[in-house]
Design a protein around this motif. Structure first.
Motif, short mmCIF file in Angstrom:
data_model
loop_
_atom_site.label_atom_id
_atom_site.label_comp_id
_atom_site.label_asym_id
_atom_site.label_seq_id
_atom_site.Cartn_x
_atom_site.Cartn_y
_atom_site.Cartn_z
N UNK A 193 0.85 -1.19 0.00
CA UNK A 193 0.00 0.00 0.00
C UNK A 193 0.87 1.22 0.00
N UNK A 194 0.29 2.33 -0.40
CA UNK A 194 1.10 3.54 -0.49
C UNK A 194 1.47 4.05 0.89
N UNK A 195 2.55 4.82 0.92
CA UNK A 195 3.04 5.34 2.20
C UNK A 195 1.94 6.12 2.91
N UNK A 196 1.77 5.82 4.19
CA UNK A 196 0.79 6.55 4.98
C UNK A 196 -0.62 5.99 4.90
N UNK A 197 -0.79 4.82 4.27
CA UNK A 197 -2.15 4.30 4.13
C UNK A 197 -2.58 3.51 5.37
N UNK A 198 -1.67 3.29 6.29
CA UNK A 198 -2.07 2.66 7.55
C UNK A 198 -1.54 1.25 7.76
N UNK A 199 -0.51 0.85 7.01
CA UNK A 199 0.03 -0.50 7.14
C UNK A 199 0.65 -0.73 8.52
N UNK A 200 1.53 0.20 8.92
CA UNK A 200 2.18 0.02 10.22
C UNK A 200 1.15 0.07 11.35
N UNK A 201 0.15 0.91 11.20
CA UNK A 201 -0.88 1.01 12.23
C UNK A 201 -1.59 -0.33 12.39
N UNK A 202 -1.92 -0.96 11.28
CA UNK A 202 -2.56 -2.28 11.33
C UNK A 202 -1.64 -3.28 12.03
N UNK A 217 3.31 -15.57 8.60
CA UNK A 217 4.04 -14.31 8.45
C UNK A 217 3.18 -13.29 7.72
N UNK A 218 3.17 -12.08 8.25
CA UNK A 218 2.61 -10.95 7.51
C UNK A 218 3.77 -10.05 7.18
N UNK A 219 3.97 -9.84 5.88
CA UNK A 219 5.12 -9.01 5.51
C UNK A 219 4.63 -7.76 4.79
N UNK A 220 5.07 -6.62 5.33
CA UNK A 220 4.66 -5.34 4.76
C UNK A 220 5.78 -4.84 3.87
N UNK A 221 5.43 -4.39 2.69
CA UNK A 221 6.48 -3.91 1.80
C UNK A 221 5.92 -2.94 0.78
N UNK A 222 6.78 -2.05 0.31
CA UNK A 222 6.40 -1.19 -0.81
C UNK A 222 6.69 -1.91 -2.13
#
Ligand SMILES: Nc1ncnc2c1ncn2[C@@H]1O[C@H](COP(=O)(O)OP(=O)(O)OP(=O)(O)O)[C@@H](O)[C@H]1O
Ligand SMILES: [Mg+2]
Lengths: 289, 250
Positions: free
Chosen positions: B35-44, B191-196
């Motif tokens: 997801x784009x920067x600031x869309x709330x990934x880290x918050x989730x 695993x949940x992996x967050x990435x751009x």
């Protein structure tokens, strides 16, 4: 030749580099080490026995046998000052230790438990802070009876709240660091986190503050002894010496001036060292822990 | 054992950051989140690991209510922070950092701990000389790998990795990617992996979720996703990563 540094000029430039910006720290450190040497070996180094009464030579002027003269009982002032170092600085150190022993757990508990624990502890601290410090210390000494121990306890009880507040503020900041949260996720117990991740953050600034407070402590303890509420005669303690010498000021000023000057010097050296440590810490670059 | 997120919404003050998220993690399975920067990934990620508090009735472990709390459930769901340098204590060296969870969670004796820590260092392709260095003496990518090694030392049931490869060069990325693939099956981790970076997710994830404006707008098997991205954001992401599309057909 002009381009080549001679050994001596190299030494001088090294020397100035070392001293630059640290003069006050080095000066304070020098005095402090003299005091430490005296505190350890005062008894052995003193020219005379500190409690040896020589009524034939009471209130005498400085001489070879009595380099700083004698007091109203004919005791050697220099010897008493030297021997008194360990007691005077020792009580100040003990008081600082006692203050830290109260303020550290209280501040840590308040900051880490939050909620009602924080509220209760800080209100208690506020109540202690609301009294003028000396009045409070006097009340406790009045309750426990005049002695050096009660002076130490009284001053510590009057002094801890301000440091506890500082510990709490520092801890709040330290505990909110990401790496502290991360180490909680790694299963570390609260005490381990305090020991490994919080104390290393808060102790350096605390020690600086405490070294600055040492000067104040020394003064308060000496004042209490001066008022006759701390060390009791015939103990050789700087404040108590001042108190004992009071009636003889007109007759021989040096009896009062000598201990007064030593107290001033000790206060000054603690202040200089504290300032020096603070300056050193302020200079550190970010990320240079 | 599954970790289920049902209807999770998080607001910072008045601003809604993520809303009505539904997502399920399975053991031995990797989900990619892009997801784009600031869309709330880290918050989730923080909400599901208890770093920030999630409302009740939103998280379920095996269909039972689950309230994550970093101090107690760090080995159930574990969050690896996006900023590795800040998440490593400046007072400890790499080896001690990795040893911490081995001691605290797995109660390993000292010898075994040291050996395992060295193994983990090796697994994340770190030079043995890094072992005695503290975070500020290491590069960003080295810190990132130490943080990853520490997360693996915890050995949680579900691991949430927030941009775990962002500071690594392509070669190291490749190596860490294969490590993560191995970990998933060997340690049975979910695993949940967050990435751009969609290319990374293509190599790692079994399924891909796309977040936009605080919602999960698309969630599909990886191959299906690349075959037919539906939403404009997804299409853009796929388009941009097309330069190396060859690799995506795995
Ligand atoms: N503590 C906070 N208080 C208020 N707003 C916040 C806070 N943390 C994040 N936000 C906001 O919430 C939104 C989502 O932030 P988040 O960190 O989840 O983004 P992200 O998807 O991880 O972005 P990136 O890819 O850049 O890491 C952002 O708009 C951010 O400004
Ligand atoms: Mg993020």
């Amino acid at each position: 030749m002009a381009y080549v540094d001679t050994t001596s000029s190299l030494l001088i430039s090294r020397g100035t580099k070392l001293i630059k910006g640290r003069t006050s720290f080095l000066l304070g450190g020098f005095f402090l080490s003299v005091f430490i040497v005296l505190a350890i070996g005062g008894e052995a180094l003193a020219p005379n026995s500190p409690n040896q009464i020589d009524l034939l030579h009471r209130l005498s002027a400085p001489s070879l046998t009595y380099p700083l003269g004698t007091d109203h009982l004919g005791r050697c002032i220099l010897s008493r000052l030297m021997v008194g170092t360990s007691l005077s600085l020792g009580t100040a150190l003990a008081t600082a230790g006692l203050i830290l022993a109260i303020a550290l757990p209280v501040g840590l508990l308040a900051a880490l438990c939050k909620g009602w624990v924080d509220a209760v502890l800080m209100r208690v601290a506020d109540i202690f802070l609301a009294f003028p410090m000396l009045v409070f210390a006097l009340a406790i000494i009045g309750y426990l009876g005049a002695s050096l121990t009660s002076a130490v306890v009284g001053v510590a009880l009057a002094w801890w709240p301000s440091l506890a507040r500082l510990v709490r503020t520092l801890t709040l900041d330290a505990a909110s660091k990401q790496y502290v949260l991360a180490s909680r996720q790694c299963g570390l117990k609260p005490l381990t986190i305090i020991r490994r991740h919080i104390l290393p953050q808060i102790l350096p600034p605390l020690l600086v503050v405490l070294s600055l407070e040492m000067a104040g402590l020394l003064l308060v303890l000496s004042s209490l002894s001066f008022l006759g509420l701390g060390a009791q005669p015939p103990a050789a303690e700087w404040g108590a010496m001042l108190n004992e010498a009071r009636p003889f000021f007109a007759e021989r000023p040096s009896v009062v001036l000598a201990p007064g000057l030593v107290i001033t010097l000790a206060v000054l050296s603690f202040n200089l060292v504290g300032e020096g440590i603070r300056n050193q810490l302020d200079k550190r670059k970010p990320y240079q822990w | 054992m599954t970790l289920q997120i049902r209807n999770l919404s998080i607001a910072y003050g008045q601003t809604q950051v993520i809303s009505q998220i539904n997502l399920t993690l399975h053991p031995s399975r990797t989900t990619g989140l892009i997801g784009r920067s600031g869309c709330g990934k880290s918050t989730l990620a923080k909400a599901m690991t208890g770093i920030i508090q999630a409302p009740q009735d939103t998280l379920f472990l095996n269909d039972e209510h689950f309230l994550p709390n970093p101090a107690q459930t760090g080995n159930t769901v574990h969050y690896m922070w996006q900023d590795p340098m800040a998440s490593l204590s400046p007072f400890l060296n790499a080896l001690d950092l990795i040893s911490e969870p081995l001691k605290a969670i797995h109660k390993m004796p000292k010898k075994a701990r040291q050996q395992r820590a060295h193994e983990l260092l090796n697994m994340v392709e770190l030079d043995p000389t890094c072992a005695a260095k503290r975070p500020h003496q290491l590069s960003g990518g080295q810190c990132q790998r130490i943080a990853l090694a520490r997360a693996l030392a915890v050995k949680p049931q579900f691991l949430v990795l927030d941009e775990p490869l962002s500071a690594l060069d392509l070669v190291t990325q490749e190596q860490v990617t294969s490590l993560l693939r191995k970990v998933r099956t060997e340690m049975h981790m979910g695993i949940l992996i967050i990435s751009h970076d969609l290319q990374t997710l293509a190599k790692l994830a079994d399924d891909i979720a796309v977040m936009d404006g605080g919602r999960i707008v698309e969630h599909k098997k990886t191959q299906e996703f690349f075959a037919a991205p539906k939403f404009p954001v997804s299409q853009r992401f796929v388009e941009i990563s097309k330069y190396s599309h060859m690799e995506h057909s795995n």
